[in-house]
Structure formats: C-alpha cells, structure tokens
Design a protein around this motif. Structure first.
Motif, short mmCIF file in Angstrom:
data_model
loop_
_atom_site.label_atom_id
_atom_site.label_comp_id
_atom_site.label_asym_id
_atom_site.label_seq_id
_atom_site.Cartn_x
_atom_site.Cartn_y
_atom_site.Cartn_z
N PHE A 73 -9.67 10.09 -1.49
CA PHE A 73 -8.40 9.65 -2.06
C PHE A 73 -8.41 9.63 -3.59
CE2 PHE A 73 -8.70 7.90 2.22
CZ PHE A 73 -7.55 8.44 2.77
N ARG A 74 -9.59 9.84 -4.17
CA ARG A 74 -9.75 9.92 -5.64
C ARG A 74 -9.03 8.79 -6.35
NH1 ARG A 74 -9.77 16.13 -5.08
NH2 ARG A 74 -11.99 16.35 -4.83
N SER A 75 -9.31 7.61 -5.92
CA SER A 75 -8.64 6.43 -6.45
C SER A 75 -9.15 6.11 -7.86
CB SER A 75 -8.90 5.23 -5.54
OG SER A 75 -8.38 4.06 -6.13
N HIS A 76 -8.20 5.75 -8.70
CA HIS A 76 -8.52 5.28 -10.05
C HIS A 76 -7.91 3.90 -10.27
CE1 HIS A 76 -10.19 9.15 -11.14
NE2 HIS A 76 -9.13 9.73 -10.61
N SER A 77 -7.69 3.20 -9.18
CA SER A 77 -7.09 1.88 -9.25
C SER A 77 -7.94 0.96 -10.10
CB SER A 77 -6.94 1.30 -7.84
OG SER A 77 -6.50 -0.03 -7.92
N ARG A 78 -7.29 0.22 -10.94
CA ARG A 78 -8.01 -0.74 -11.79
C ARG A 78 -8.25 -2.05 -11.06
NH1 ARG A 78 -4.50 0.65 -17.12
NH2 ARG A 78 -5.28 2.76 -17.27
N ASP A 79 -7.48 -2.27 -10.00
CA ASP A 79 -7.61 -3.49 -9.21
C ASP A 79 -8.54 -3.23 -8.03
OD1 ASP A 79 -7.38 -5.95 -8.04
OD2 ASP A 79 -5.19 -5.91 -7.86
N ARG A 80 -9.82 -3.10 -8.34
CA ARG A 80 -10.79 -2.78 -7.30
C ARG A 80 -10.92 -3.88 -6.27
NH1 ARG A 80 -16.10 0.59 -9.04
NH2 ARG A 80 -14.87 2.32 -9.75
N PHE A 81 -10.81 -5.12 -6.71
CA PHE A 81 -10.94 -6.23 -5.76
C PHE A 81 -9.88 -6.12 -4.68
CE2 PHE A 81 -9.88 -10.47 -4.22
CZ PHE A 81 -11.12 -10.86 -3.72
N ARG A 82 -8.64 -5.86 -5.08
CA ARG A 82 -7.55 -5.72 -4.11
C ARG A 82 -7.79 -4.51 -3.19
NH1 ARG A 82 -1.08 -5.25 -5.36
NH2 ARG A 82 -0.46 -5.25 -3.19
N GLU A 83 -8.27 -3.43 -3.78
CA GLU A 83 -8.53 -2.22 -3.01
C GLU A 83 -9.65 -2.46 -1.99
OE1 GLU A 83 -8.34 2.08 -4.69
OE2 GLU A 83 -10.43 1.41 -4.83
N ILE A 84 -10.71 -3.10 -2.43
CA ILE A 84 -11.82 -3.41 -1.52
C ILE A 84 -11.35 -4.36 -0.42
CG2 ILE A 84 -14.05 -4.61 -1.33
CD1 ILE A 84 -14.72 -3.44 -4.13
N PHE A 85 -10.57 -5.37 -0.79
CA PHE A 85 -10.05 -6.31 0.20
C PHE A 85 -9.23 -5.59 1.26
CE2 PHE A 85 -6.72 -9.08 1.83
CZ PHE A 85 -7.48 -10.12 2.36
N ARG A 86 -8.33 -4.72 0.82
CA ARG A 86 -7.51 -3.95 1.77
C ARG A 86 -8.36 -3.03 2.63
NH1 ARG A 86 -1.83 -2.04 -0.92
NH2 ARG A 86 -0.94 -4.12 -1.06
N PHE A 87 -9.35 -2.39 2.00
CA PHE A 87 -10.22 -1.48 2.74
C PHE A 87 -10.97 -2.24 3.83
CE2 PHE A 87 -13.97 1.16 3.47
CZ PHE A 87 -13.40 2.41 3.56
N VAL A 88 -11.56 -3.37 3.46
CA VAL A 88 -12.32 -4.16 4.43
C VAL A 88 -11.38 -4.71 5.52
CG1 VAL A 88 -13.73 -6.24 4.75
CG2 VAL A 88 -14.21 -4.69 2.86
N ALA A 89 -10.17 -5.15 5.14
CA ALA A 89 -9.21 -5.65 6.13
C ALA A 89 -8.85 -4.55 7.13
CB ALA A 89 -7.96 -6.18 5.44
N ALA A 90 -8.60 -3.34 6.63
CA ALA A 90 -8.28 -2.22 7.52
C ALA A 90 -9.47 -1.90 8.42
CB ALA A 90 -7.88 -1.00 6.69
N ARG A 91 -10.65 -1.93 7.85
CA ARG A 91 -11.84 -1.64 8.65
C ARG A 91 -12.13 -2.75 9.66
NH1 ARG A 91 -14.19 3.53 7.31
NH2 ARG A 91 -12.48 4.37 6.09
#
Length: 142
Positions: A73-91
């Motif tokens: 997805f080549r993410s450059h999101s600056r809000d990594r915490f939110r991204e990780i949280f969403r990723f873990v929630a989805a997983r």
C-alpha cells in the motif's frame, strides 16, 4: 513478452504485491504454527491448538504490517499509531475468523489440523486484503 508482463504487473501491481506479501506472511504464520505443534504444543488439546494459532498470528501480523505498509500500500501516513491500531484491529477480526475455522474443522469435525490451517489461511488472506484496502490504508498520504 517481458513488456506484456511488465504492463500486466503495473496494471495489477497492488494485488500482485499483496499476493506475494500475503504468501510470505502465510509462510511465516505456518512455520511458526508448525514449529509450535511439532515442538511444545499438542494440537489434540483444544487450548494448545488455539495457543499455537495465536502465537503464529502474532508473528505473522508483525511481518505483515511492515511489508504491507512498505511494499503493497506504500503508506506514508504520519499517524503510524492510528495505522498500526487499525491494522491490528483488522487482523484481530480475521484472527477470530481463523480461530472459528480451526475450531470448526478440527475440534468439531475432527479434521486434520495441518490441512485445516491451510484452508483457514485462504479465508484469512482474502479478509486481510479487504480490511487493509478499505479500513487500514485507505487514507494514506502518497
């Protein structure tokens, strides 16, 4: 021929990269799962079966986040915490699906845990792509 292959790759790059990364993530998950059940956990015991499943899930999620973020997805999101949280929630959602499939195929139906794990992984890979695409990496800054 190479030109045609390159055109197809560029057209379907995200899906192809996801399949490659998903395949590698599956390998990571399976290696950890099989290492657990062949060394210290008994898949005949329902609790230990699920423990092996969760341990393999943790290793696979860590690997998947890094590789999906960078190569798919080549993410450059600056809000990594939110991204990780969403990723873990989805997983976590697909972990519940994984555990349900394993419980049904092995504990309820008495199937082979190794084959059930392979079946479960197909369902999980599809679910993970959908959740990642629609929920986790949908607002990445490119």
């Amino acid at each position: 021929m190479w030109k045609k292959c390159l055109e197809l790759y560029r057209k379907y790059e995200e899906i192809i990269n996801y399949l490659i990364v998903g395949g590698l993530t599956t390998v990571v998950s399976l290696v950890i799962y099989y290492a657990c059940v062949f060394t210290f956990l008994d898949p005949e015991n329902a609790f230990e079966l699920q423990a092996a499943n969760v341990i393999s899930w943790i290793g696979a999620v860590a690997f998947a986040y890094v590789t999906n973020r960078r190569y798919v997805f080549r993410s450059h999101s600056r809000d990594r915490f939110r991204e990780i949280f969403r990723f873990v929630a989805a997983r976590l959602a697909t972990l519940v699906i994984d555990m349900a499939v394993m419980y049904l195929l092995v504990t309820v139906l008495g199937g082979n845990d190794k084959i059930a794990k392979l079946v479960s992984q197909v369902v999980v890979i599809i679910g993970n792509y959908v959740f990642s695409k629609l929920f986790v990496f949908k607002n990445t800054e490119n």
